[in-house]
Design a protein around this motif. Sequence first.
Motif, PDB file in Angstrom:
ATOM      1  N   TRP A 212       0.856  -1.187   0.000  1.00  0.00           N
ATOM      2  CA  TRP A 212       0.000   0.000   0.000  1.00  0.00           C
ATOM      3  C   TRP A 212       0.890   1.233   0.000  1.00  0.00           C
ATOM      4  O   TRP A 212       2.094   1.159   0.281  1.00  0.00           O
ATOM      5  CB  TRP A 212      -0.943   0.012   1.213  1.00  0.00           C
TER       6      TRP A 212
ATOM      7  N   ASP B 239      -1.534   6.799  -0.618  1.00  0.00           N
ATOM      8  CA  ASP B 239      -2.778   7.015  -1.346  1.00  0.00           C
ATOM      9  C   ASP B 239      -3.931   6.265  -0.688  1.00  0.00           C
ATOM     10  O   ASP B 239      -5.062   6.769  -0.598  1.00  0.00           O
ATOM     11  CB  ASP B 239      -2.588   6.541  -2.785  1.00  0.00           C
ATOM     12  N   GLU B 240      -3.672   5.040  -0.209  1.00  0.00           N
ATOM     13  CA  GLU B 240      -4.712   4.276   0.499  1.00  0.00           C
ATOM     14  C   GLU B 240      -5.103   4.946   1.812  1.00  0.00           C
ATOM     15  O   GLU B 240      -6.250   4.848   2.255  1.00  0.00           O
ATOM     16  CB  GLU B 240      -4.235   2.845   0.773  1.00  0.00           C
TER      17      GLU B 240
ATOM     18  N   SER C  37      -7.509   7.623   0.777  1.00  0.00           N
ATOM     19  CA  SER C  37      -8.730   7.122   0.147  1.00  0.00           C
ATOM     20  C   SER C  37      -9.579   6.251   1.071  1.00  0.00           C
ATOM     21  O   SER C  37     -10.813   6.255   0.972  1.00  0.00           O
ATOM     22  CB  SER C  37      -8.371   6.314  -1.107  1.00  0.00           C
ATOM     23  N   PHE C  38      -8.930   5.503   1.951  1.00  0.00           N
ATOM     24  CA  PHE C  38      -9.656   4.517   2.761  1.00  0.00           C
ATOM     25  C   PHE C  38      -9.496   4.704   4.266  1.00  0.00           C
ATOM     26  O   PHE C  38     -10.480   4.795   4.997  1.00  0.00           O
ATOM     27  CB  PHE C  38      -9.207   3.101   2.381  1.00  0.00           C
ATOM     28  N   ASP C  39      -8.249   4.781   4.737  1.00  0.00           N
ATOM     29  CA  ASP C  39      -8.017   4.742   6.179  1.00  0.00           C
ATOM     30  C   ASP C  39      -8.558   5.979   6.892  1.00  0.00           C
ATOM     31  O   ASP C  39      -9.238   5.867   7.915  1.00  0.00           O
ATOM     32  CB  ASP C  39      -6.524   4.590   6.468  1.00  0.00           C
TER      33      ASP C  39
END
Length: 312
Positions: free
Chosen positions: A79, A82-83, A86-88
Amino acid sequence: MHRIPQGRGGGNPGKRQPVLLQHGVLMDGLTWLLNPPQQSLAFVLADNGFDVWITHGRGTRWSHRHESLDTSDPAYWAWSWDELASFDLPATVGFVVQQTGQKLHYVGVTFGTLTALSAFSEGKLVDKIKSAALLTPVAYLTYMTTPIGVAAASAFSGEGRMLGALGVAEFDPKGAVGTNFLESVCAMPGVNCYDLMASFTATYKLFRRGVITKYDHGSSMANMAAYGQSSPPEYHMPNIPHHLPLLLSYGGGDMLSDVKDVQLLLNDLSNHDADKLVVQLVKEYAHLDFVMGVNAKQVVYDGLIAFFNNHS
């Protein structure tokens, strides 16, 4: 996460305004607890009536209890930041809102500002956040002057490719690979590793390209499959909603988040609502003074708390 539901003043935790603290790269949530209680932001906020939530991001020692992967598995480390944007971060913010039933205030430092700005630029989190305080904001590294940061940026020729070539997935500064790498970087001409944490960060992609983009998959074909275009899309900072209250505090002596780079971000925010943008330049502060400075409460935190109270 860790939570400080109330400070030394007591009171009803259910009536307190939640605030989320997001640390920077190569750190964890203990960033906010390094100084005595009267000087550490987490305790200062709790003592001023806030319900404090402290994050510990992917890769920290608090994040090792994955349901199926071990830290020795390269897939565990597959990962990028960017993750996180976008997500965490959306998941973390959503959890606090769900638990408290309230919108929250956000504090990010360095890397924690990058993930927030990226998320904000895509309209994420805005409906769950009352305001955001960004300490040493990192959106551009064009004018980064710290020699070790430049040297490390040059050493990584692509997304994790140097580590992949070494057969490892995790960059542990205290491990054998990390130690050897840092020793080689520190031996380069003009590099002073005395203040390692203030200089070295993993945001080398920003230095190389000068723009904030989504993850580069390494080829036009892979990027096309992921994004429908041959190069990774940019995060456009001017798209940050103009009505979102923002406090930006940065230092005149910061070699990583350089004053000129912060000005590039401020140029992107030039159309922001005037009453929703507060900018503070602390001329004598360097990179880590915003979390470790013994006078940070008087110089930065008191104004930060007033900003939050104005937008509660």
